[in-house]
Structure formats: C-alpha cells, structure tokens
Design a protein around this motif. Sequence first.
Motif, mmCIF file in Angstrom:
data_model
loop_
_atom_site.group_PDB
_atom_site.id
_atom_site.type_symbol
_atom_site.label_atom_id
_atom_site.label_comp_id
_atom_site.label_asym_id
_atom_site.label_seq_id
_atom_site.Cartn_x
_atom_site.Cartn_y
_atom_site.Cartn_z
ATOM 1 N N ALA A 1 -32.841 15.942 -16.219
ATOM 2 C CA ALA A 1 -32.668 17.136 -15.380
ATOM 3 C C ALA A 1 -32.082 18.296 -16.169
ATOM 4 C CB ALA A 1 -31.780 16.808 -14.184
ATOM 5 N N ALA A 2 -31.147 17.992 -17.088
ATOM 6 C CA ALA A 2 -30.463 19.050 -17.835
ATOM 7 C C ALA A 2 -31.335 19.629 -18.945
ATOM 8 C CB ALA A 2 -29.158 18.513 -18.418
ATOM 9 N N GLY A 3 -32.280 18.844 -19.467
ATOM 10 C CA GLY A 3 -33.163 19.350 -20.520
ATOM 11 C C GLY A 3 -32.400 19.792 -21.741
ATOM 12 N N GLU A 4 -32.568 21.046 -22.128
ATOM 13 C CA GLU A 4 -31.931 21.552 -23.345
ATOM 14 C C GLU A 4 -30.416 21.579 -23.239
ATOM 15 O OE1 GLU A 4 -32.358 26.336 -22.410
ATOM 16 O OE2 GLU A 4 -33.829 25.319 -23.669
ATOM 17 N N GLY A 5 -29.881 21.454 -22.026
ATOM 18 C CA GLY A 5 -28.431 21.411 -21.856
ATOM 19 C C GLY A 5 -27.831 20.059 -22.172
ATOM 20 N N ALA A 6 -28.662 19.046 -22.386
ATOM 21 C CA ALA A 6 -28.176 17.699 -22.688
ATOM 22 C C ALA A 6 -28.202 17.494 -24.199
ATOM 23 C CB ALA A 6 -29.041 16.649 -21.988
ATOM 24 N N GLY A 7 -27.039 17.367 -24.789
ATOM 25 C CA GLY A 7 -26.949 17.208 -26.231
ATOM 26 C C GLY A 7 -26.337 15.885 -26.628
ATOM 27 N N ALA A 8 -25.573 15.906 -27.704
ATOM 28 C CA ALA A 8 -25.059 14.673 -28.307
ATOM 29 C C ALA A 8 -24.180 13.877 -27.359
ATOM 30 C CB ALA A 8 -24.289 15.017 -29.579
ATOM 31 N N TRP A 9 -23.303 14.544 -26.627
ATOM 32 C CA TRP A 9 -22.382 13.810 -25.766
ATOM 33 C C TRP A 9 -23.114 13.142 -24.607
ATOM 34 C CZ3 TRP A 9 -17.927 12.070 -27.115
ATOM 35 C CH2 TRP A 9 -17.191 12.725 -28.101
ATOM 36 N N SER A 10 -24.180 13.746 -24.133
ATOM 37 C CA SER A 10 -24.973 13.109 -23.077
ATOM 38 C C SER A 10 -25.632 11.836 -23.595
ATOM 39 C CB SER A 10 -26.040 14.080 -22.567
ATOM 40 O OG SER A 10 -25.454 15.238 -22.003
ATOM 41 N N TRP A 11 -26.186 11.903 -24.803
ATOM 42 C CA TRP A 11 -26.810 10.713 -25.385
ATOM 43 C C TRP A 11 -25.771 9.661 -25.742
ATOM 44 C CZ3 TRP A 11 -31.488 9.342 -24.595
ATOM 45 C CH2 TRP A 11 -32.476 10.304 -24.391
ATOM 46 N N ALA A 12 -24.585 10.100 -26.165
ATOM 47 C CA ALA A 12 -23.519 9.135 -26.430
ATOM 48 C C ALA A 12 -23.149 8.383 -25.165
ATOM 49 C CB ALA A 12 -22.296 9.851 -26.996
ATOM 50 N N LEU A 13 -23.052 9.108 -24.051
ATOM 51 C CA LEU A 13 -22.706 8.458 -22.785
ATOM 52 C C LEU A 13 -23.813 7.506 -22.338
ATOM 53 C CD1 LEU A 13 -20.658 8.238 -20.499
ATOM 54 C CD2 LEU A 13 -21.790 10.181 -19.370
#
Length: 394
Positions: free
Chosen positions: A290-302
């Motif tokens: 849903a966040a698209g370009e707003g999802a970065g490293a911390w999103s993938w870490a989680l």
Amino acid sequence: MVFLAFAFAYFFSALVRAITATLAPTLTQEFALSARELGLLAGGYFLGFSAMQLPLGSWLDRHGPKQVILGFLLVAVAGCIAFSLAASFSTLLAARMLCGVGVGACLMAPLTGFRRWLTPAAQLRANSWMLMTGSLGMVASTLPVQWLVPAVGWRPLFWGLAACILLAMGLIAWKVPAWAPATASTGQGGGYAEVWCHPYFRRLAPIGFFSYGGMVAMQTLWAGPWMVRVAGYEPLQAAAGLFTINLAMLCTFWSWGVLTPWLAARGWGTDRLIAWGLPSSFAVLAFILAAGEGAGAWSWALFCMTCTVVALAQPALGLAFAPALAGRALSAYNLVIFAGVFVIQWGIGLGIDGFAALGLPVKDSFRAALALYLGCSLASWAYFVLSRPDNSRQ
C-alpha cells in the motif's frame, strides 16, 4: 567450540547467499541483466543448494556432519573461484549454482549433530543462534561489501571468500568430533518415505515453501531492488538498508534463542507461536504494497523480523523424528524451504517483467508481483492452521 566451528562456516555460507542483493546494481550493469535474469541468478544458488538436500540427508545420517560438510565446502571453494572468473551470464549462473551446492550442508550438518548432542531446549537455542550467525554473515554482505567493491572490485572478493571457507574447513576438521561407528551404522536403511508421509512434515511444508522461502527471497534479493527501483534509494543507501534489515534479523534470532525455552515452558510451543505470530508478517507486507515508494528499509526489516517465527519449525521438525532419521528429515524440509526461495526469487522477477510488458509502471509491477506472493503465503498459513494431524512426537 563445536558450535563456533560450525557457526564460522555458516557465517560465510550466508554471506555468499546474500551477496547478490548488494552486488545486484553492479552485476546488472556489467552483464546487462533483466529482472528475470537477476532473479534467476540469485535463485540459481538455491537451485544448486536444493538439488543436494536429499542425498545430503542420507549422507549425514550415515557418515555424520564432519565428513559430509568438509566434502561439500570444497565444492563451495571451487564455486567462489569460478564466480570470480565468470565472463558471461551463463558462466555466472553455473558458478552461482556450484556455490549453492557447496554450502548446502552448512546448516543441516550442525543441526543433525545437535539432534544427537544437545537436549531439546538446547537445540531450539542452538538453531536460533546458528540463524543469528547467518544474519551476521548477511550483515557483512551489505555495507562492508559495498565499501570494498570500489576499492578492490567484486571479483577479488570471491577469491577472499574462497580463502575464508578453506579456513572454516580447517576449524571444523580440528574441533568437530567424528561420528561414532555405532551411531554411523544406525538408520542407514530406507529412504525418505517415512519423512514425506509424516503428517507434521506435510503440515509444515507449505509455510516452509512460501513464508520461510519468501523471507529468504526478500532478504537476499528483492528487498534491494525494491529500495532502488521503487523507493528511489541510491546503491549505497540500498546497501545501508540491507545492513539494517540483516542487523534486525540478527537481533531477532538472538532473541528467539533466549526466549524459546522460556516460552515453551509456559505452553507457547512452536505450533502456537507460528499460528499466532505469522499473520503479522502478512500485515506488514500489505502495508509495504500500500505504501509503495514510502516503504523502505525499515518496512522490509519489520517484514523479515515478523517472518522469523516460522524458522522455529526446523528444530521442532527434527524432534518429531527419531535421531537416526534426523538428517533426512531436516534436509527434506530444507529442500522445501530453498525450493521455495528459488521459485519465489525467480517468480517475482518473472512477474515484474510480465506486468511491465502489460504496460504497468515499474513500481506497480513490483507491487503486483508481490501481491501474488502475499496471496500464496496467506493460503499456506491457512493450511497450517486448519490441518490438525497427530504430531505428538513433536
């Protein structure tokens, strides 16, 4: 000391596994790779790895961890050298597959030994801390590799990895005990029929393929291209993001090693933890889409951290079988996991290219391909929750 000798080898196994995520921009530019070819290159490691799991299990039960892992690591040394010399995509892929074959015993060998050498509670802890060591190797594959590439080039890095694997072989030969002759002769007969037919194995297989395999696929490849092509990171920023992801994974596996014996004593066994914990990873992936370009490293870490609960299935599965079958049971499940990694890594690449060919922008192609993966993961979890076989031996 036995644990540390095995862990040292597994550190470099994980580094070799994850290094393509950091090198993806460099390899893509030098070899003009498409997303499909990049996914196949990363997945080639897991194809070679998976191809050896069934014979590996039989060899571990028959000959023991020490003899088997030393033979395999020689192949890993040859794979690293071949990768450093590759001049085309086909030779790069062949060398990558050879690397996968060579490190195929780096986790299964110690887990087979731990099944006979350690108590059940200690096995849960040792498994988590082996995976923590793997995460440390993946941390080393990020920023340190990104810093070294401009200074020495990516090819000499693989000569260095070959030398380090040779050193690990020396430590294992020195410190790991040989299989006792009486033990080595136990359970030599038979194949994998008892493993494949076991209800607990069948219950765990789909989540191993999709959730565990998907976690490794994202951690070792697709989190990097997402950060570059969707979130707009520079290559150095993406390497820092992968560093963050793998450091978070390291801390998570360390925590599991501390907590699992305590949780098990209070009624939170493996099945319950997976049933209640794994849906959090689906929620995080839905947020990323849903966040698209707003999802970065911390999103993938989680996302990767919330997936780690499924890693608890490996020692639980080993305990569901007699010690004489442990090598085959663990290797068969590892085959399921890494077949999943290969299929998901390559499949997401195919999906990205396919959706782009249909006219979707690159960012939306990534999101569509990952949405298909999310649907498969949800289905595998539902199967796990709804299947209630008798797994009392676990």
